[in-house]
Design a protein around this motif. Sequence first.
Motif, PDB file in Angstrom:
ATOM      1  N   LEU A 281      39.924  40.723  24.910  1.00  0.00           N
ATOM      2  CA  LEU A 281      40.852  41.852  25.030  1.00  0.00           C
ATOM      3  C   LEU A 281      40.779  42.490  26.419  1.00  0.00           C
ATOM      4  CD1 LEU A 281      40.474  43.542  21.535  1.00  0.00           C
ATOM      5  CD2 LEU A 281      42.498  42.391  22.450  1.00  0.00           C
ATOM      6  N   SER A 282      39.591  42.579  26.980  1.00  0.00           N
ATOM      7  CA  SER A 282      39.432  43.150  28.325  1.00  0.00           C
ATOM      8  C   SER A 282      40.137  42.295  29.371  1.00  0.00           C
ATOM      9  CB  SER A 282      37.964  43.289  28.685  1.00  0.00           C
ATOM     10  OG  SER A 282      37.332  44.198  27.819  1.00  0.00           O
TER      11      SER A 282
ATOM     12  N   LEU B  87      47.502  42.474  31.997  1.00  0.00           N
ATOM     13  CA  LEU B  87      48.697  43.272  31.703  1.00  0.00           C
ATOM     14  C   LEU B  87      48.860  44.459  32.645  1.00  0.00           C
ATOM     15  CD1 LEU B  87      48.572  43.311  27.796  1.00  0.00           C
ATOM     16  CD2 LEU B  87      50.174  42.060  29.243  1.00  0.00           C
ATOM     17  N   VAL B  88      47.805  44.854  33.343  1.00  0.00           N
ATOM     18  CA  VAL B  88      47.876  45.984  34.266  1.00  0.00           C
ATOM     19  C   VAL B  88      48.870  45.703  35.392  1.00  0.00           C
ATOM     20  CG1 VAL B  88      46.535  47.216  36.016  1.00  0.00           C
ATOM     21  CG2 VAL B  88      45.603  46.902  33.750  1.00  0.00           C
TER      22      VAL B  88
ATOM     23  N   ARG C  21      42.686  40.283  28.823  1.00  0.00           N
ATOM     24  CA  ARG C  21      44.128  40.419  28.589  1.00  0.00           C
ATOM     25  C   ARG C  21      44.639  41.751  29.134  1.00  0.00           C
ATOM     26  NH1 ARG C  21      48.155  37.960  25.901  1.00  0.00           N
ATOM     27  NH2 ARG C  21      49.698  39.244  24.850  1.00  0.00           N
ATOM     28  N   HIS C  22      43.888  42.818  28.921  1.00  0.00           N
ATOM     29  CA  HIS C  22      44.292  44.121  29.440  1.00  0.00           C
ATOM     30  C   HIS C  22      44.349  44.111  30.960  1.00  0.00           C
ATOM     31  CE1 HIS C  22      43.626  48.279  30.845  1.00  0.00           C
ATOM     32  NE2 HIS C  22      44.511  48.544  29.893  1.00  0.00           N
ATOM     33  N   ALA C  23      43.363  43.490  31.587  1.00  0.00           N
ATOM     34  CA  ALA C  23      43.363  43.406  33.051  1.00  0.00           C
ATOM     35  C   ALA C  23      44.579  42.640  33.556  1.00  0.00           C
ATOM     36  CB  ALA C  23      42.076  42.739  33.531  1.00  0.00           C
TER      37      ALA C  23
END
Length: 117
Positions: free
Chosen positions: A15-16, A22-23, A18-20
């Motif tokens: 998840l981390s 998506l930023v 993927r979040h990075a």
Amino acid sequence: MTHQEIEFHQRVERLSRRHAALVHGADTYLRADGLLVAAPRRRWSGRAGLSMKALALCVLAFILFKGFLIVAVGAVTYDSRVERLAQGTPAEAIGAWAMQREPVSDWLAQEMRRWRF
């Protein structure tokens, strides 16, 4: 660590990441099952958003500009100014190299002369 803890940390790491991703921007789409999903936006070789199309348009505009200058001041005057520019600083010499006449800008200048009123 237990198997559940390892699995939990793997999910958090995924998840981390993927979040990075998506930023930097995301495209959303609707899956067949009705779920709205955000996917990381693809970037062109990690550059700051300059696409190949934009680069091609800049080159085309530059060549058109050179053709216009050749028509506006005349080929002989244009060549003398580029030669004078080449005698300057290293930055000016690079500019003179970029501004030198080539077959495409000469052809464009010839076509523009025919359109001139």
